[in-house]
Design an enzyme around this catalytic site. Structure first.
Site: not given
Length: 416
Positions: A108, A155, A181, A297, A324, A328, A394
């Protein structure tokens, strides 16, 4: 009415841990989230020399406004907030700090944040791939000043700099060229006020004063992203769920997911301190186009229930969901196709056509939100399984038990 107690917000807990560590005095967090991500954040603080005491209902953090002062190595696990916020906190201290993370987190991007830190004079080195973990920081405090930031991918880059601002000697003036976001930034600004710092905002320019934070007692509200799975479940089963602790004044923008459900036909009531969602007639949502840039999300939640709508649902402006824990947008498309659902995708959109999902194994890609989203699909499609159901640790280790308990209780209530 079936009531569900949702665990504390991951986003709020992570910010509260940073603020508590940076504050003068000892902060008590009430009902923080206990999960792999937040425990990894707390462990990282401990590695940086902070004192963190935890029990089942409260966490106490002894702050040190001057920042960490002991050389340390921190493993950030899979946590994006840990991997982005803690290096920023370390930069305000003095010492040599190395940060690494899981393979998932290493993929990421970190570059926009670390470039901003370099602009502010922070000496740092990406030790393998530029713009990614692992990362070493040679910290000597941060003077502050002006910086320009692209937060179009996350963000969290902006939040990290905002949180840093009061720890600098001069304060920060941050000009943002793009922002995704945005409601998460509002969480940050509100929480900074709770710890004694007020940020001035003029459009895309944020001015953060120096002077540090004050310790406080802070209650963590329930996680709105986690609540979305229960809200969606009620919407497509014709049942009802109430989540206490979230209401009109909730900090989290992801609570706006209930507005999406209401627009698609669900019954929604937002009170002062609770939210109730009732099912759409027959559990059939209407279709339409939904822009989810600010609440991305919850995109997988909507995608997972979209087959049960009466018309196609097109979700747009969600490119950032591709970076992410996994891609996704692609994961949702793959798994919907596994279930026999007709799906089309583009760079930043997905369109799901009505259908009758068939049982299949969901490819979770190690992403907690993929599991929890398609668990909702499973309420209408018995036989859905997951290749890694445990990755929910998580953010919600007890998800499967809690979700099954709600499903059983709400079904009994509907029959009664």
């Amino acid at each position: 009415m079936t009531v569900v107690e949702i665990p504390g917000s991951k986003s709020v807990t992570a910010r509260a841990l940073f603020l508590a560590a940076a504050a003068e005095g000892t902060t008590t967090l009430l009902r923080p989230l206990s999960s792999d991500d937040t425990e990894g954040f707390a462990e990282g603080l401990t590695r940086l020399g902070y004192r963190v005491e935890r029990d089942e209902r409260e966490w106490r953090i002894e702050g040190r406004p001057q920042g960490p002062a002991t050389d340390a190595e921190v493993y950030c696990r899979d946590g994006a907030t840990t991997a982005r916020f803690l290096p920023t906190l370390a930069a305000a201290g003095h010492g040599s700090f190395r940060f690494d993370a899981s393979e998932q987190m290493r993929r990421r991007p970190l570059g926009p944040l670390t470039e901003a830190l370099r602009t502010l004079g922070v000496e740092l080195h990406h030790q393998e791939r530029e713009g990614h973990h692992p990362l070493r920081i040679e910290a000597r405090g941060v003077a502050g000043g002006e910086v320009t930031l692209d937060a179009g991918l996350s963000s969290q880059y902006l939040t990290a700099l905002l949180l840093l601002g009061p720890l600098t000697r001069q304060g920060l003036r941050i000009t943002v060229t793009d922002l995704v976001s945005a409601p998460y930034v509002e969480i940050t600004l509100a929480m900074m006020r709770s710890f004694g710092v007020r940020v001035e905002r003029d459009g895309n320019v944020f001015t953060v004063p120096p002077g540090g934070y004050r310790a406080t007692e802070y209650r963590v509200e329930p996680d709105a992203s986690t609540a979305s799975y229960f809200f969606a479940a009620a919407a497509v089963t014709g049942r009802e769920v109430t989540v206490p602790g979230l209401g009109r004044d909730a900090l989290q923008g992801d609570l706006r997911f209930v507005e999406v459900l209401e627009r698609l036909g669900a019954k929604v009531e937002v009170g002062a301190d609770r939210v109730t969602v009732g099912g759409a007639p027959g559990g059939r949502l209407t279709g339409g186009t939904v822009a989810m840039r600010d609440i991305s999300d919850t995109m997988p939640t909507l995608a997972a229930i979209a087959p049960f709508a009466t018309a196609p649902i097109r979700i747009v402006d969600v490119y950032n969901t591709r970076i992410k824990e996994c891609d996704r947008l692609d994961a949702c498309a793959e798994n919907l196709r596994r279930l026999g659902v007709d799906v089309a995708t583009g760079r930043d959109w997905i369109e799901i056509r009505p259908g009758t999902p068939q049982p299949a194994e969901i490819s979770t890609r190690g992403d907690h939100r993929i599991v929890m989203s398609f668990a909702v699909t499973g309420l209408r499609t018995p036989g859905i399984t997951f290749d890694d159901p445990g990755c929910v640790r998580k953010t919600f280790p007890d998800f499967h038990r809690a979700f099954a308990a709600w499903a059983d209780a709400s079904a009994e209530q509907a029959e009664g």
